[in-house]
Write a protein that holds these residues in place. Sequence first.
Motif, short mmCIF file in Angstrom:
data_model
loop_
_atom_site.label_atom_id
_atom_site.label_comp_id
_atom_site.label_asym_id
_atom_site.label_seq_id
_atom_site.Cartn_x
_atom_site.Cartn_y
_atom_site.Cartn_z
N ASP A 178 -20.20 -84.37 -55.18
CA ASP A 178 -21.35 -84.34 -56.08
C ASP A 178 -21.97 -82.96 -56.23
N GLY A 179 -21.19 -81.92 -55.94
CA GLY A 179 -21.70 -80.57 -56.14
C GLY A 179 -20.93 -79.58 -55.30
N VAL A 180 -21.45 -78.37 -55.26
CA VAL A 180 -20.84 -77.33 -54.43
C VAL A 180 -21.52 -77.40 -53.06
N TYR A 181 -20.72 -77.46 -52.03
CA TYR A 181 -21.22 -77.58 -50.66
C TYR A 181 -21.09 -76.26 -49.91
N THR A 182 -21.79 -76.21 -48.76
CA THR A 182 -21.74 -75.00 -47.94
C THR A 182 -20.37 -74.81 -47.27
N ALA A 188 -15.76 -79.83 -43.10
CA ALA A 188 -16.97 -79.71 -42.28
C ALA A 188 -17.92 -80.86 -42.61
N GLU A 189 -18.04 -81.78 -41.67
CA GLU A 189 -18.87 -82.97 -41.89
C GLU A 189 -20.32 -82.65 -42.24
N ASN A 190 -20.82 -81.59 -41.61
CA ASN A 190 -22.23 -81.26 -41.82
C ASN A 190 -22.49 -80.41 -43.05
N ALA A 191 -21.46 -80.15 -43.81
CA ALA A 191 -21.67 -79.31 -45.00
C ALA A 191 -22.73 -79.96 -45.87
N ARG A 192 -23.56 -79.14 -46.50
CA ARG A 192 -24.59 -79.75 -47.35
C ARG A 192 -24.50 -79.21 -48.78
N LYS A 193 -24.99 -80.05 -49.66
CA LYS A 193 -24.91 -79.71 -51.07
C LYS A 193 -25.94 -78.65 -51.40
N LEU A 194 -25.55 -77.66 -52.18
CA LEU A 194 -26.49 -76.63 -52.62
C LEU A 194 -27.03 -77.05 -53.98
N SER A 195 -28.33 -76.94 -54.19
CA SER A 195 -28.82 -77.33 -55.52
C SER A 195 -28.53 -76.22 -56.53
N LYS A 196 -28.52 -74.98 -56.03
CA LYS A 196 -28.16 -73.84 -56.89
C LYS A 196 -27.33 -72.87 -56.08
N ILE A 197 -26.44 -72.18 -56.77
CA ILE A 197 -25.71 -71.08 -56.12
C ILE A 197 -25.52 -70.00 -57.18
N SER A 198 -25.52 -68.73 -56.75
CA SER A 198 -25.39 -67.65 -57.73
C SER A 198 -23.95 -67.54 -58.21
#
Length: 412
Positions: A178-182, A188-198
């Motif tokens: 559902d988006g670009v993750y860290t 990586a299970e703990n990766a989180r979705k970024l709401s914005k990225i440059s």
Amino acid sequence: MSLIVQKYGGTSVADVDRIRNVAARVAEIQKQGHQVVVCVSAMSGETNKLDALAREISGNAEPNPREFDALLSTGEQKTIALLAMAIQALGVPARSFTGGQMGMETDSSHTRARIQRIQTDRLRAHLDEGAVCVIAGFQGVDSGGNITTLGRGGSDTSAVAVAAALGADVCEIYTDVDGVYTADPRVAENARKLSKISFEEMLELASLGAKVLQTRSVKFAMRYAVPLHVRSSFKSDDGTWIVPEEDVMERLVVSGVTSNVNEAKIRLRNVPDQPGIAVRVFTPLGEAGIVVDMIVQNFANDGTTDMTFTVPRADYARALAIAQQVGEALNCAAVEGDDQIAKVSIVGLGMKDHAGVATRMFDVLATENINIQMISTSEIKISVVIEEERAEVAVRALHAALVDEAPASPGA
Ligand code: ADP
Ligand code: ASP
Ligand code: MG
């Protein structure tokens, strides 16, 4: 009324039910009064199957590039027709377009063609008549009318380029996350979705292995200022917006960790330490169309150096053969190769004004007992080459230490 370009990847059009799901989404947007261009990939697994068929029939030889593209492009041709039918079944006018039919003109480099021009008249005419245009991603035609493809993952680039050419209000990339993750959420299970990225960070992440967007699609979006939104085709929540640097509020020191197992390493041992050697090593590789990525040179005390570099894994055998010839001509002690390597990278705008990130990275790898074979850095990224087997462990450990536990950069 807006003009929206949507791109659906392979998993989103994997079977009839999913194609119907896409059709319903598209019809809904169209009924709200927007103009819609939908760019689709081949059904999941289809391109790989076609690739395998081409290799099976070609035996030990590389498949003929022109015919290879003619074959691979059929995957997308199936999906556009099926999706157009599914949209029409909902009472919305729709029409499918192959790359050639929609005016996607490329150069003639089969399997990795570059877009040169998009003639949008046909698409515009049909949009103005109220039809949804369903276009095939990943393919174009060259000036001789030959079908070309844009490299694996190329539908992202088709969509963004069409959005740029049409001056669309937004280009939405619908995929199975559902988006670009860290970091790759599958690793990586703990990766989180970024709401914005440059754009800059996304460009690095994509070129360093995050396959969620093809690198060239990010370049197009950046160059033509196309608002780009990566989101899930199974949910309606906002995904990740790719935006100019100044619009990113949460400035992380490390915003992404990624790995790439598409490279191989070659080392020439005891090369004479003299002017003109590098040019002799790298010229024949360049002439063979092989793109060298990282280069490291270590000095010995005896007037010789070791020269190590990486090349795309697909070019490994050819590159090694060339390096062996050069090695002989230069009287090197040995030429060695290793194609079981991974390049693991951390990316973040915050690194520009944050010292000590590299040391942290090396410390984490040392704690995991992972040997670093090569290092390269730029203003917003650090990459290391390690053993392929340890890549996932490295990504998880680096993510845990540098993203999960890290504070935001000053000024965030
Ligand atoms: P599509 O078929 O829709 O083009 P891809 O398989 O090409 O989809 O790209 C989506 C995949 O990219 C995800 O399933 C995910 O495993 C992978 N991926 C790798 N890195 C990342 C990341 N940083 N954020 C999100 N997804 C990522
Ligand atoms: N179908 C092509 C591939 O699998 C293009 C794409 O999906 O973007 O690479
Ligand atoms: Mg893709």
